[in-house]
Write a protein that holds these residues in place. Sequence first.
Motif, PDB file in Angstrom:
ATOM      1  N   ALA A 214       8.812  15.322  24.127  1.00 32.60           N
ATOM      2  CA  ALA A 214       7.770  14.459  23.580  1.00 32.60           C
ATOM      3  C   ALA A 214       6.467  14.650  24.339  1.00 32.60           C
ATOM      4  O   ALA A 214       6.449  15.188  25.447  1.00 32.60           O
ATOM      5  CB  ALA A 214       8.213  13.001  23.682  1.00 32.60           C
ATOM      6  N   ASP A 215       5.398  14.180  23.727  1.00 31.62           N
ATOM      7  CA  ASP A 215       4.134  14.040  24.426  1.00 31.62           C
ATOM      8  C   ASP A 215       4.087  12.604  24.927  1.00 31.62           C
ATOM      9  O   ASP A 215       4.280  11.661  24.157  1.00 31.62           O
ATOM     10  CB  ASP A 215       2.945  14.283  23.490  1.00 31.62           C
ATOM     11  N   LEU A 216       3.852  12.439  26.212  1.00 29.81           N
ATOM     12  CA  LEU A 216       3.706  11.115  26.799  1.00 29.81           C
ATOM     13  C   LEU A 216       2.218  10.878  27.006  1.00 29.81           C
ATOM     14  O   LEU A 216       1.561  11.600  27.764  1.00 29.81           O
ATOM     15  CB  LEU A 216       4.462  11.021  28.126  1.00 29.81           C
TER      16      LEU A 216
ATOM     17  N   HIS B  33       2.644  16.856  28.216  1.00 27.73           N
ATOM     18  CA  HIS B  33       3.379  17.506  27.127  1.00 27.73           C
ATOM     19  C   HIS B  33       4.774  17.928  27.589  1.00 27.73           C
ATOM     20  O   HIS B  33       4.987  18.248  28.754  1.00 27.73           O
ATOM     21  CB  HIS B  33       2.618  18.745  26.637  1.00 27.73           C
ATOM     22  N   GLY B  34       5.712  17.927  26.654  1.00 29.31           N
ATOM     23  CA  GLY B  34       7.031  18.499  26.908  1.00 29.31           C
ATOM     24  C   GLY B  34       7.966  17.658  27.747  1.00 29.31           C
ATOM     25  O   GLY B  34       8.858  18.193  28.411  1.00 29.31           O
ATOM     26  N   VAL B  35       7.797  16.341  27.723  1.00 25.32           N
ATOM     27  CA  VAL B  35       8.702  15.471  28.474  1.00 25.32           C
ATOM     28  C   VAL B  35       9.955  15.232  27.632  1.00 25.32           C
ATOM     29  O   VAL B  35       9.854  14.757  26.499  1.00 25.32           O
ATOM     30  CB  VAL B  35       8.033  14.110  28.806  1.00 25.32           C
ATOM     31  N   PRO B  36      11.127  15.566  28.131  1.00 27.93           N
ATOM     32  CA  PRO B  36      12.350  15.335  27.356  1.00 27.93           C
ATOM     33  C   PRO B  36      12.547  13.850  27.056  1.00 27.93           C
ATOM     34  O   PRO B  36      12.250  12.991  27.895  1.00 27.93           O
ATOM     35  CB  PRO B  36      13.464  15.852  28.269  1.00 27.93           C
TER      36      PRO B  36
ATOM     37  N   PRO C 216       8.125  11.857  18.530  1.00 32.12           N
ATOM     38  CA  PRO C 216       7.374  12.997  19.055  1.00 32.12           C
ATOM     39  C   PRO C 216       6.359  12.583  20.116  1.00 32.12           C
ATOM     40  O   PRO C 216       5.943  13.387  20.934  1.00 32.12           O
ATOM     41  CB  PRO C 216       6.677  13.552  17.826  1.00 32.12           C
ATOM     42  N   THR C 217       5.985  11.295  20.119  1.00 35.22           N
ATOM     43  CA  THR C 217       4.966  10.810  21.054  1.00 35.22           C
ATOM     44  C   THR C 217       5.329   9.412  21.523  1.00 35.22           C
ATOM     45  O   THR C 217       5.752   8.569  20.737  1.00 35.22           O
ATOM     46  CB  THR C 217       3.579  10.758  20.367  1.00 35.22           C
ATOM     47  N   THR C 218       5.157   9.193  22.804  1.00 33.71           N
ATOM     48  CA  THR C 218       5.304   7.864  23.376  1.00 33.71           C
ATOM     49  C   THR C 218       3.986   7.519  24.046  1.00 33.71           C
ATOM     50  O   THR C 218       3.448   8.330  24.808  1.00 33.71           O
ATOM     51  CB  THR C 218       6.451   7.823  24.401  1.00 33.71           C
ATOM     52  N   GLU C 219       3.469   6.329  23.757  1.00 31.42           N
ATOM     53  CA  GLU C 219       2.215   5.878  24.357  1.00 31.42           C
ATOM     54  C   GLU C 219       2.465   4.653  25.216  1.00 31.42           C
ATOM     55  O   GLU C 219       3.157   3.733  24.793  1.00 31.42           O
ATOM     56  CB  GLU C 219       1.191   5.543  23.273  1.00 31.42           C
ATOM     57  N   ILE C 220       1.906   4.687  26.430  1.00 29.89           N
ATOM     58  CA  ILE C 220       1.992   3.532  27.326  1.00 29.89           C
ATOM     59  C   ILE C 220       0.631   3.320  27.972  1.00 29.89           C
ATOM     60  O   ILE C 220      -0.257   4.167  27.896  1.00 29.89           O
ATOM     61  CB  ILE C 220       3.071   3.700  28.423  1.00 29.89           C
TER      62      ILE C 220
END
Length: 139
Positions: A19-21, A68-71, A125-129
């Motif tokens: 995922a993209d964090l 980018h690319g965080v499992p 696909p994306t997590t936002e914090i």
Amino acid sequence: MKRAVLLLALLVSSTASAADLVVDVTNVRSSRGHVRLSVCDEAHFGGEGCAYDGVADAREGVTRVIVHGVPAGRWAVQAFHDENDNEAFDQNFLGLPQEGFGFSNNPPLRGKPHYADSAIDVREPTTEISLRLRNSIFD
């Protein structure tokens, strides 16, 4: 042809999910330097050697950092405002922070933060914090 389609399907299904964090770092006190962060598993949280890193030019107020690319899975984020761009988290002779710092979930601090208090679930696909920098231990 069927063999090629089957091979392609196997290759796609065997790739690791990632995922993209997206981290909005708030309370950045100036536009000097960079905001640096690390995405850590439990064994490395609060120290060095975290698996994923991100960096962005500091912007006073809010700085967005994308890793980018965080499992997908359970991770914790630690961040600091590297105002002097020396790529290190500066502390004084007592070990007190000299640069803004923060952790995912903005846990209350009574010493070092605990992984359980800062852990987040990263999903595709994306997590936002959002995390808030503390510009002193009393902040």
